[in-house]
Design a protein around this motif. Sequence first.
Motif, PDB file in Angstrom:
ATOM      1  N   ALA A  33       1.063  12.681   6.678  1.00 16.02           N
ATOM      2  CA  ALA A  33       0.796  12.452   5.208  1.00 16.02           C
ATOM      3  C   ALA A  33       1.057  11.263   5.230  1.00 16.02           C
ATOM      4  CB  ALA A  33       0.792  13.988   4.725  1.00 16.02           C
ATOM      5  N   GLY A  34       2.573  11.056   4.525  1.00 11.94           N
ATOM      6  CA  GLY A  34       2.738   9.987   3.455  1.00 11.94           C
ATOM      7  C   GLY A  34       2.530   8.174   3.748  1.00 11.94           C
ATOM      8  N   TYR A  35       2.661   8.629   4.635  1.00 12.56           N
ATOM      9  CA  TYR A  35       1.799   7.280   5.537  1.00 12.56           C
ATOM     10  C   TYR A  35       0.334   6.880   5.559  1.00 12.56           C
ATOM     11  CZ  TYR A  35       1.551   3.045   9.543  1.00 12.56           C
ATOM     12  OH  TYR A  35       1.138   1.902  10.102  1.00 12.56           O
ATOM     13  N   SER A  36       0.144   7.799   6.271  1.00 21.30           N
ATOM     14  CA  SER A  36      -1.904   7.668   6.048  1.00 21.30           C
ATOM     15  C   SER A  36      -2.390   7.439   4.313  1.00 21.30           C
ATOM     16  CB  SER A  36      -2.007   9.156   6.491  1.00 21.30           C
ATOM     17  OG  SER A  36      -1.891   9.877   7.764  1.00 21.30           O
ATOM     18  N   ALA A  37      -1.262   7.753   3.365  1.00 19.72           N
ATOM     19  CA  ALA A  37      -1.336   7.901   2.237  1.00 19.72           C
ATOM     20  C   ALA A  37      -1.284   6.853   1.246  1.00 19.72           C
ATOM     21  CB  ALA A  37      -1.140   8.745   1.028  1.00 19.72           C
ATOM     22  N   THR A  38       0.310   5.595   2.189  1.00 18.99           N
ATOM     23  CA  THR A  38       0.425   4.411   1.542  1.00 18.99           C
ATOM     24  C   THR A  38      -0.983   3.291   2.521  1.00 18.99           C
ATOM     25  OG1 THR A  38       1.474   4.404   4.433  1.00 18.99           O
ATOM     26  CG2 THR A  38       3.021   5.294   2.023  1.00 18.99           C
ATOM     27  N   LYS A  39      -1.697   3.498   3.883  1.00 15.91           N
ATOM     28  CA  LYS A  39      -2.429   3.186   4.410  1.00 15.91           C
ATOM     29  C   LYS A  39      -3.617   3.138   3.473  1.00 15.91           C
ATOM     30  CE  LYS A  39       0.489   0.529   7.099  1.00 15.91           C
ATOM     31  NZ  LYS A  39       0.441  -0.424   6.627  1.00 15.91           N
ATOM     32  N   SER A  40      -4.049   4.289   3.486  1.00 13.85           N
ATOM     33  CA  SER A  40      -5.544   4.413   2.768  1.00 13.85           C
ATOM     34  C   SER A  40      -5.740   3.531   1.212  1.00 13.85           C
ATOM     35  CB  SER A  40      -5.250   6.005   2.088  1.00 13.85           C
ATOM     36  OG  SER A  40      -5.608   6.511   3.172  1.00 13.85           O
ATOM     37  N   ALA A  41      -4.282   3.532   1.027  1.00  9.22           N
ATOM     38  CA  ALA A  41      -4.253   3.081  -0.323  1.00  9.22           C
ATOM     39  C   ALA A  41      -4.590   1.182  -0.164  1.00  9.22           C
ATOM     40  CB  ALA A  41      -2.484   2.580  -0.802  1.00  9.22           C
ATOM     41  N   VAL A  42      -3.637   1.082   1.639  1.00  4.08           N
ATOM     42  CA  VAL A  42      -4.247  -0.566   1.389  1.00  4.08           C
ATOM     43  C   VAL A  42      -5.314  -0.762   1.462  1.00  4.08           C
ATOM     44  CG1 VAL A  42      -3.465  -2.066   3.732  1.00  4.08           C
ATOM     45  CG2 VAL A  42      -1.718  -0.634   2.367  1.00  4.08           C
ATOM     46  N   ASP A  43      -6.478  -0.140   2.450  1.00  5.06           N
ATOM     47  CA  ASP A  43      -7.505  -0.211   2.390  1.00  5.06           C
ATOM     48  C   ASP A  43      -8.042  -0.492   0.618  1.00  5.06           C
ATOM     49  OD1 ASP A  43      -9.813   0.471   4.029  1.00  5.06           O
ATOM     50  OD2 ASP A  43     -10.386   1.452   2.050  1.00  5.06           O
ATOM     51  N   ARG A  44      -7.889   0.398  -0.017  1.00  8.67           N
ATOM     52  CA  ARG A  44      -8.589   0.556  -1.084  1.00  8.67           C
ATOM     53  C   ARG A  44      -8.006  -1.006  -1.990  1.00  8.67           C
ATOM     54  NH1 ARG A  44     -12.976   2.402  -1.006  1.00  8.67           N
ATOM     55  NH2 ARG A  44     -12.569   2.354   0.857  1.00  8.67           N
ATOM     56  N   ALA A  45      -6.467  -1.187  -2.223  1.00  7.76           N
ATOM     57  CA  ALA A  45      -6.468  -2.333  -2.452  1.00  7.76           C
ATOM     58  C   ALA A  45      -7.268  -3.666  -1.987  1.00  7.76           C
ATOM     59  CB  ALA A  45      -4.405  -2.676  -2.277  1.00  7.76           C
ATOM     60  N   THR A  46      -7.059  -3.509  -0.891  1.00  6.51           N
ATOM     61  CA  THR A  46      -7.950  -5.048  -0.017  1.00  6.51           C
ATOM     62  C   THR A  46      -8.934  -5.095  -1.077  1.00  6.51           C
ATOM     63  OG1 THR A  46      -6.621  -4.472   1.289  1.00  6.51           O
ATOM     64  CG2 THR A  46      -9.028  -5.405   1.585  1.00  6.51           C
ATOM     65  N   ARG A  47     -10.163  -3.950  -1.091  1.00  7.86           N
ATOM     66  CA  ARG A  47     -11.273  -3.959  -1.463  1.00  7.86           C
ATOM     67  C   ARG A  47     -11.347  -4.299  -3.197  1.00  7.86           C
ATOM     68  NH1 ARG A  47     -14.788  -0.758   2.792  1.00  7.86           N
ATOM     69  NH2 ARG A  47     -13.103  -0.701   3.961  1.00  7.86           N
ATOM     70  N   VAL A  48      -9.849  -3.985  -3.596  1.00 12.49           N
ATOM     71  CA  VAL A  48     -11.088  -4.770  -4.854  1.00 12.49           C
ATOM     72  C   VAL A  48     -10.036  -5.546  -5.360  1.00 12.49           C
ATOM     73  CG1 VAL A  48      -9.426  -5.078  -7.280  1.00 12.49           C
ATOM     74  CG2 VAL A  48      -9.641  -2.322  -6.509  1.00 12.49           C
ATOM     75  N   ALA A  49      -9.167  -6.386  -4.107  1.00 10.36           N
ATOM     76  CA  ALA A  49      -8.655  -7.726  -4.155  1.00 10.36           C
ATOM     77  C   ALA A  49      -9.223  -8.370  -3.841  1.00 10.36           C
ATOM     78  CB  ALA A  49      -7.125  -7.862  -3.841  1.00 10.36           C
ATOM     79  N   ALA A  50     -10.655  -8.060  -3.153  1.00  6.97           N
ATOM     80  CA  ALA A  50     -12.045  -8.967  -2.636  1.00  6.97           C
ATOM     81  C   ALA A  50     -12.833  -9.307  -3.114  1.00  6.97           C
ATOM     82  CB  ALA A  50     -12.691  -8.412  -1.259  1.00  6.97           C
ATOM     83  N   ALA A  51     -12.874  -7.974  -4.147  1.00  5.22           N
ATOM     84  CA  ALA A  51     -13.886  -8.163  -5.481  1.00  5.22           C
ATOM     85  C   ALA A  51     -13.390  -8.860  -6.767  1.00  5.22           C
ATOM     86  CB  ALA A  51     -14.133  -6.355  -5.811  1.00  5.22           C
ATOM     87  N   GLU A  52     -12.468  -9.219  -6.978  1.00  4.91           N
ATOM     88  CA  GLU A  52     -12.016  -9.697  -7.620  1.00  4.91           C
ATOM     89  C   GLU A  52     -11.958 -11.293  -7.627  1.00  4.91           C
ATOM     90  OE1 GLU A  52      -8.789  -6.805  -9.329  1.00  4.91           O
ATOM     91  OE2 GLU A  52      -7.201  -8.770  -9.269  1.00  4.91           O
ATOM     92  N   ALA A  53     -11.136 -11.556  -5.955  1.00  9.17           N
ATOM     93  CA  ALA A  53     -11.062 -12.793  -5.163  1.00  9.17           C
ATOM     94  C   ALA A  53     -12.525 -13.798  -5.718  1.00  9.17           C
ATOM     95  CB  ALA A  53     -10.172 -13.381  -4.592  1.00  9.17           C
ATOM     96  N   GLY A  54     -14.135 -12.765  -5.418  1.00 10.05           N
ATOM     97  CA  GLY A  54     -14.799 -13.233  -5.322  1.00 10.05           C
ATOM     98  C   GLY A  54     -15.967 -13.755  -6.369  1.00 10.05           C
ATOM     99  N   LYS A  55     -15.403 -12.785  -7.591  1.00  9.16           N
ATOM    100  CA  LYS A  55     -15.874 -12.651  -8.206  1.00  9.16           C
ATOM    101  C   LYS A  55     -15.358 -13.544  -9.864  1.00  9.16           C
ATOM    102  CE  LYS A  55     -17.926  -8.262  -9.319  1.00  9.16           C
ATOM    103  NZ  LYS A  55     -19.366  -8.123  -9.454  1.00  9.16           N
TER     104      LYS A  55
END
Length: 267
Positions: free
Chosen positions: A159-181
């Motif tokens: 559960a803990g590991y899954s939570a961290t890797k889910s966070a990596v996924d979300r952070a990736t998408r936010v960073a991609a949006a920021e970098a593009g804009k």
Amino acid sequence: MSNYNLQGRRALVTGGARGLGAGMAQALAQAGAAVMVADLLEAEGRDTAGIIRSAGGQASFVRMDVTQEADWQRAVDATIAELGGFDILINNAGIEVTALVTEVEADSLRRMFDVNVVGTLLGMKHALRAMRPGGAAGQGGAIVNVASVAATIAFPAIAGYSATKSAVDRATRVAAAEAGKLGYGVRVNCVYPGLVPTAMGMQLAGDVVAAGLFPSPEAAVGAIVGETPLGRLGEVADMADAVVFLCSDASRFITGIGLPVDGGMGM
């Protein structure tokens, strides 16, 4: 095939001393990139860099703790100084502590979040600052974060590991949006590796046995294979090739994705 040529690119690979990180570092070098291997494991990290050099590639090693801001700045500076630039970051460093939800410990959870989430975000911070126009490297680039199939499935005792890797996924998408804009010229993606029989992967198999979930490591591995449509565990090369793709011009119009490299397990 020329789209997969990374000649002239300069990559920093965290957790690059062994396992998936070492395989990714070697695959990037085979595609033509110069590679900075970064890890706390100094002897093994230097060995990996040496293997790359012995195969005709360019590689150096820097000791770093991904949870420390100063280490990130030092690693980025070393990459630019020694390799002549910086346009690829592979945020691979990570740890996994197995525990049933009834047995989780605060210190272990904090350590996983510190390495897997804080370390990844600090890496993106320093990479984007260096790669964007006006940065120390300033030529754009690609960031690939290593999440996990654990972000997409409900497997017991992680559960803990899954939570961290889910966070990596979300952070990736936010960073991609920021970098593009903001016009940084940096693509940001992540991969979801399936189980690979590295030391970390086999430790998980043993841990779920200790948690009472399976009678043996072989049974645990068999259960994972049974849930994988392609019918096998992953290989280091499977993950490394996906990373090379996301760093190459073959993926030039791809950003903000999570690429499953799991044999279909997480579909």
